[in-house]
Design a protein around this motif. Structure first.
Motif, PDB file in Angstrom:
ATOM      1  N   LEU A  12       0.816  -1.216   0.000  1.00 12.87           N
ATOM      2  CA  LEU A  12       0.000   0.000   0.000  1.00 12.87           C
ATOM      3  C   LEU A  12       0.850   1.268   0.000  1.00 12.87           C
ATOM      4  CD1 LEU A  12      -2.992  -0.932   2.323  1.00 12.87           C
ATOM      5  CD2 LEU A  12      -2.891  -0.896  -0.163  1.00 12.87           C
ATOM      6  N   ASN A  13       2.149   1.147   0.284  1.00 15.79           N
ATOM      7  CA  ASN A  13       3.028   2.313   0.135  1.00 15.79           C
ATOM      8  C   ASN A  13       3.067   2.797  -1.307  1.00 15.79           C
ATOM      9  OD1 ASN A  13       3.954   2.667   2.829  1.00 15.79           O
ATOM     10  ND2 ASN A  13       5.252   0.866   2.590  1.00 15.79           N
ATOM     11  N   LEU A  14       2.767   1.876  -2.236  1.00 22.29           N
ATOM     12  CA  LEU A  14       2.747   2.267  -3.646  1.00 22.29           C
ATOM     13  C   LEU A  14       1.672   3.314  -3.920  1.00 22.29           C
ATOM     14  CD1 LEU A  14       3.211  -1.174  -5.447  1.00 22.29           C
ATOM     15  CD2 LEU A  14       4.858   0.706  -5.350  1.00 22.29           C
ATOM     16  N   LEU A  15       0.618   3.308  -3.117  1.00 22.95           N
ATOM     17  CA  LEU A  15      -0.450   4.284  -3.313  1.00 22.95           C
ATOM     18  C   LEU A  15       0.060   5.695  -3.072  1.00 22.95           C
ATOM     19  CD1 LEU A  15      -3.481   4.675  -3.916  1.00 22.95           C
ATOM     20  CD2 LEU A  15      -3.902   4.437  -1.457  1.00 22.95           C
ATOM     21  N   VAL A  16       0.899   5.866  -2.063  1.00 26.48           N
ATOM     22  CA  VAL A  16       1.480   7.183  -1.775  1.00 26.48           C
ATOM     23  C   VAL A  16       2.370   7.631  -2.932  1.00 26.48           C
ATOM     24  CG1 VAL A  16       2.952   8.476  -0.190  1.00 26.48           C
ATOM     25  CG2 VAL A  16       1.401   6.733   0.707  1.00 26.48           C
ATOM     26  N   THR A  17       3.205   6.711  -3.425  1.00 22.16           N
ATOM     27  CA  THR A  17       4.095   7.044  -4.540  1.00 22.16           C
ATOM     28  C   THR A  17       3.295   7.323  -5.806  1.00 22.16           C
ATOM     29  OG1 THR A  17       5.769   5.599  -3.575  1.00 22.16           O
ATOM     30  CG2 THR A  17       6.092   6.270  -5.863  1.00 22.16           C
ATOM     31  N   ALA A  70      -3.920   6.730 -16.413  1.00 18.65           N
ATOM     32  CA  ALA A  70      -3.373   7.519 -15.312  1.00 18.65           C
ATOM     33  C   ALA A  70      -4.293   8.687 -14.954  1.00 18.65           C
ATOM     34  CB  ALA A  70      -1.983   8.034 -15.677  1.00 18.65           C
ATOM     35  N   ILE A  71      -4.958   9.259 -15.952  1.00  9.26           N
ATOM     36  CA  ILE A  71      -5.912  10.352 -15.689  1.00  9.26           C
ATOM     37  C   ILE A  71      -7.052   9.840 -14.810  1.00  9.26           C
ATOM     38  CG2 ILE A  71      -7.611  11.870 -16.764  1.00  9.26           C
ATOM     39  CD1 ILE A  71      -5.662  12.124 -19.147  1.00  9.26           C
ATOM     40  N   GLN A  72      -7.532   8.618 -15.094  1.00  8.86           N
ATOM     41  CA  GLN A  72      -8.566   8.018 -14.245  1.00  8.86           C
ATOM     42  C   GLN A  72      -8.048   7.790 -12.829  1.00  8.86           C
ATOM     43  OE1 GLN A  72     -10.846   4.682 -15.919  1.00  8.86           O
ATOM     44  NE2 GLN A  72      -9.875   5.089 -17.879  1.00  8.86           N
ATOM     45  N   LEU A  73      -6.830   7.284 -12.737  1.00  8.14           N
ATOM     46  CA  LEU A  73      -6.248   7.014 -11.419  1.00  8.14           C
ATOM     47  C   LEU A  73      -6.026   8.296 -10.622  1.00  8.14           C
ATOM     48  CD1 LEU A  73      -3.622   4.296 -12.407  1.00  8.14           C
ATOM     49  CD2 LEU A  73      -5.755   3.929 -11.143  1.00  8.14           C
ATOM     50  N   ALA A  74      -5.692   9.380 -11.316  1.00  5.25           N
ATOM     51  CA  ALA A  74      -5.432  10.656 -10.644  1.00  5.25           C
ATOM     52  C   ALA A  74      -6.665  11.159  -9.901  1.00  5.25           C
ATOM     53  CB  ALA A  74      -4.951  11.695 -11.654  1.00  5.25           C
ATOM     54  N   ALA A  75      -7.856  10.811 -10.403  1.00  3.51           N
ATOM     55  CA  ALA A  75      -9.083  11.220  -9.721  1.00  3.51           C
ATOM     56  C   ALA A  75      -9.413  10.304  -8.547  1.00  3.51           C
ATOM     57  CB  ALA A  75     -10.246  11.226 -10.721  1.00  3.51           C
ATOM     58  N   THR A  77      -6.972   8.347  -6.633  1.00  2.00           N
ATOM     59  CA  THR A  77      -5.976   8.145  -5.577  1.00  2.00           C
ATOM     60  C   THR A  77      -6.139   9.084  -4.376  1.00  2.00           C
ATOM     61  OG1 THR A  77      -4.394   9.447  -6.895  1.00  2.00           O
ATOM     62  CG2 THR A  77      -4.223   7.049  -7.004  1.00  2.00           C
ATOM     63  N   PRO A  78      -6.443  10.381  -4.553  1.00  2.00           N
ATOM     64  CA  PRO A  78      -6.584  11.227  -3.347  1.00  2.00           C
ATOM     65  C   PRO A  78      -7.692  10.756  -2.408  1.00  2.00           C
ATOM     66  CG  PRO A  78      -6.241  12.587  -5.300  1.00  2.00           C
ATOM     67  CD  PRO A  78      -6.483  11.195  -5.795  1.00  2.00           C
ATOM     68  N   PRO A  79      -8.922  10.422  -2.908  1.00  2.00           N
ATOM     69  CA  PRO A  79      -9.933   9.895  -1.982  1.00  2.00           C
ATOM     70  C   PRO A  79      -9.513   8.586  -1.329  1.00  2.00           C
ATOM     71  CG  PRO A  79     -10.959  10.585  -4.053  1.00  2.00           C
ATOM     72  CD  PRO A  79      -9.483  10.613  -4.267  1.00  2.00           C
ATOM     73  N   ALA A  80      -8.804   7.732  -2.091  1.00  2.00           N
ATOM     74  CA  ALA A  80      -8.348   6.462  -1.518  1.00  2.00           C
ATOM     75  C   ALA A  80      -7.361   6.704  -0.383  1.00  2.00           C
ATOM     76  CB  ALA A  80      -7.713   5.594  -2.600  1.00  2.00           C
ATOM     77  N   LEU A  81      -6.423   7.633  -0.586  1.00  2.00           N
ATOM     78  CA  LEU A  81      -5.459   7.967   0.474  1.00  2.00           C
ATOM     79  C   LEU A  81      -6.166   8.562   1.689  1.00  2.00           C
ATOM     80  CD1 LEU A  81      -2.387   9.486  -1.395  1.00  2.00           C
ATOM     81  CD2 LEU A  81      -2.376   7.519   0.133  1.00  2.00           C
ATOM     82  N   ALA A  82      -7.165   9.408   1.422  1.00  2.00           N
ATOM     83  CA  ALA A  82      -7.899  10.017   2.536  1.00  2.00           C
ATOM     84  C   ALA A  82      -8.607   8.946   3.361  1.00  2.00           C
ATOM     85  CB  ALA A  82      -8.906  11.031   2.006  1.00  2.00           C
ATOM     86  N   SER A  83      -9.166   7.939   2.685  1.00  2.00           N
ATOM     87  CA  SER A  83      -9.847   6.856   3.402  1.00  2.00           C
ATOM     88  C   SER A  83      -8.866   6.052   4.240  1.00  2.00           C
ATOM     89  CB  SER A  83     -10.561   5.939   2.402  1.00  2.00           C
ATOM     90  OG  SER A  83     -11.583   6.636   1.721  1.00  2.00           O
TER      91      SER A  83
END
Length: 308
Positions: A12-17, A70-75, A77-83
């Protein structure tokens, strides 16, 4: 493979990167954001590319651009990190004075203007490490509230739009009408006839997005003649100024901004149902200590709004 088994096999550290790479579009800057070395981020990018089967970042000249995936992922990843942060923010020994996190609330510009400053003031005194983020609401955010509430802390919204969702009542507000001082069609008071004849400034004007008082007016047999449609309440007084238009606005907001716009505030000529403002939240936060504190803080803010 179940979702849990999938997560077991992921770092899950990959999510931050991934989040840093998608924001920075540059390995060196992403490494600085994450606080690690450039080779480590390059290796993480290689792992992410293998996992997604996509380049994610592709070079164009001397810069990198995001791929469609990547454009889809960019939308996302921030909510996923917040969760993820919310999961690890939970503590049995909760002390708001020591919490460091972001409080994200979806809200109209009305509630942000009326309630926001009070909430920010209470946070600065009780939870100085909590950063307040107010996100402008949209019809889509409300129509898909179940999804919206998974990625934010809550929604400020009057009753009448959501059902079967936990909520905390905050305060009530009255509807008033705005007209320009030079509108010679209106004297000291408005009538229902005026509301049927004058051009209107209205909010959104969609089947699922509207001002409840305007909907109530239609139920009384008065169909507003729409002249201007806006996506926020703050613009309304300025679009009424210098014209024959009329608009409905919440009284707490109208009293604040009518003088700046140079418009008159008049009582509604019908018994408009008051705005019952509430904070709506996901059931998973029912026993969360941080959210329990936030809800109490919002109730206090609502009490202050309602004070004469």
């Amino acid at each position: 493979m179940t979702a849990d088994r999938l997560l077991v096999n992921l770092d899950l550290n990959l999510l931050v990167t991934l989040d840093a790479l998608l924001r920075e579009r540059n390995v060196t800057r992403a490494a600085e954001q994450v606080g690690t070395s450039q080779p480590a981020v390059s290796a993480a990018l290689a792992r992410l590319r293998r996992y997604f089967g996509d380049e994610l970042l592709h070079r164009i000249g001397n810069r990198y651009e995001l791929t469609p995936l990547a454009i889809q992922l960019a939308a996302r990843t921030p909510p996923a990190l917040a969760s993820v942060r919310r999961v690890f923010d939970v503590s049995t020994d909760f002390d708001p004075a020591t919490v460091e996190r972001e409080l994200t609330i979806v809200t109209s510009d009305y509630a942000a203007t009326v309630l926001g400053p009070i909430v920010a003031g209470l946070l600065s005194r009780q939870g100085p490490g909590v950063r307040l983020r107010l996100v402008q609401t949209t019809p889509e955010a409300v129509d898909h509230a179940a999804d919206t509430l998974r990625s934010v802390d809550g929604i400020l919204l009057p009753h009448g739009f959501l059902t079967d969702t936990p909520h905390t009542d905050l305060y009530e507000d009255r509807w008033v009408c705005l007209v320009a001082p030079e509108n010679d069609l209106v004297g000291d008071e408005l009538t229902l006839a005026h509301l049927g004849e004058l051009p209107w400034v209205v909010l959104f004007h969609r089947p699922t997005a509207f001002a409840p008082a305007a909907q109530q007016l239609r139920m009384l047999g008065v169909e507003p003649r729409i002249d201007v449609v806006v996506d926020g309440f703050l613009q309304m007084p300025f679009l009424v100024a210098g014209s024959q238009r009329v608009a409905l606005l919440q009284e707490h907001l109208a009293r604040r901004i009518a003088p700046a716009a140079g418009v008159r505030v008049l009582p509604c000529p019908f018994d408009a149902v008051p705005v019952a403002e509430a904070f709506w939240w996901h059931p998973m936060y029912r026993a969360d200590p941080f959210h329990t504190w936030v809800r109490d803080l919002l109730v206090e803010a609502g009490r202050q709004v309602a004070m004469p």
